[in-house]
Design an enzyme around this catalytic site. Structure first.
Site, PDB file in Angstrom:
ATOM      1  N   GLN A 169       1.165  -1.041  -0.154  1.00 29.74           N
ATOM      2  CA  GLN A 169       0.210   0.334   0.008  1.00 29.74           C
ATOM      3  C   GLN A 169       0.768   0.978   0.144  1.00 29.74           C
ATOM      4  OE1 GLN A 169      -2.325   0.535   2.688  1.00 29.74           O
ATOM      5  NE2 GLN A 169      -4.548   0.506   2.069  1.00 29.74           N
ATOM      6  N   PHE A 170       0.164   1.991  -0.846  1.00 26.84           N
ATOM      7  CA  PHE A 170       0.849   3.260  -0.750  1.00 26.84           C
ATOM      8  C   PHE A 170       2.353   3.334  -0.852  1.00 26.84           C
ATOM      9  CE2 PHE A 170      -2.027   3.702   2.975  1.00 26.84           C
ATOM     10  CZ  PHE A 170      -2.530   4.574   2.746  1.00 26.84           C
ATOM     11  N   ARG A 171       2.756   2.742  -2.603  1.00 22.22           N
ATOM     12  CA  ARG A 171       3.831   2.452  -2.696  1.00 22.22           C
ATOM     13  C   ARG A 171       4.662   2.218  -2.258  1.00 22.22           C
ATOM     14  NH1 ARG A 171       3.673   3.142  -8.266  1.00 22.22           N
ATOM     15  NH2 ARG A 171       5.650   3.757  -8.723  1.00 22.22           N
ATOM     16  N   LEU A 172       4.775   1.314  -1.458  1.00 21.46           N
ATOM     17  CA  LEU A 172       5.573   0.994  -0.401  1.00 21.46           C
ATOM     18  C   LEU A 172       6.109   0.029  -0.859  1.00 21.46           C
ATOM     19  CD1 LEU A 172       4.452   3.749   3.446  1.00 21.46           C
ATOM     20  CD2 LEU A 172       6.076   3.816   2.138  1.00 21.46           C
TER      21      LEU A 172
END
Length: 192
Positions: A169-172
């Protein structure tokens, strides 16, 4: 968590085989010319193990020529349904004739005939020309076994690096990089 990237690849591929709607064995194959001009296309993985990752092609095709001139490649598996990808880089070698023969014998007859009829990657004046060549090859091998064409074989990428990318999620994202060493594999993480 797997310590061996080949075991982890097997696990991820098995999951993809149950979740991907089409061709979980499809991989992008990146090659380049001796002067560094890159090209990429999709091919199908036809075997893998400790010795490397195998696919087949016409040796006179663009990819065949590039692989023979610059014996290095990069592979990418992208399994959208799992939100995962695997990147593999390393030197490339031709597979043994016996392995190429054995795989060719498993192909559908029309695929075997197509390998004889096609000058893969070369200009074609019309579809009719190819269909006529296919018909000629059908007649040539009518009623008999179709042998592997001399210009058709396989390549094996011997992995030096294998990266496993997992969407977060959130490009993490999670990125694990395995690098081959003299003693096996070392593992590290990469920033997303």
């Amino acid at each position: 968590m797997a310590d061996d990237p080949l075991d982890l690849f097997d696990s991820w591929l098995a999951e993809a085989q149950t979740s991907e709607p089409n061709d979980p064995e499809a991989m992008a194959l990146a090659t380049s010319t001796p002067d560094g001009r890159p090209s990429v296309r999709m091919v199908l993985l036809k075997g893998h193990g400790p010795e490397g990752f195998v696919w087949y092609t016409n040796l006179d095709s663009r990819k065949g020529g590039e692989l023979q001139a610059n014996e290095r490649a990069a592979l990418l598996f992208h399994w959208k349904s799992l939100r995962r990808q695997v990147r593999i880089e390393g030197p490339v070698e031709r597979v043994e004739d016996s392995l190429a023969d054995a795989y060719f014998a498993t192909r559908a007859r029309d695929s075997q005939l197509g390998a004889w009829a096609s000058d893969q990657s070369r200009p074609l004046d019309s579809r009719t020309t190819f269909e006529q060549r296919f018909a000629e090859v059908q007649q040539r091998f009518e009623g008999g076994t179709v042998p592997r064409p001399p210009r058709w074989s396989g390549f094996r990428c011997v992995p030096e690096q294998i990266e496993f990318w997992q969407d977060r999620q959130f490009r993490l994202h999670d990125r694990r990089l395995f690098t081959r060493t003299e003693d096996g594999w070392s593992e590290g993480l990469l920033y997303p």
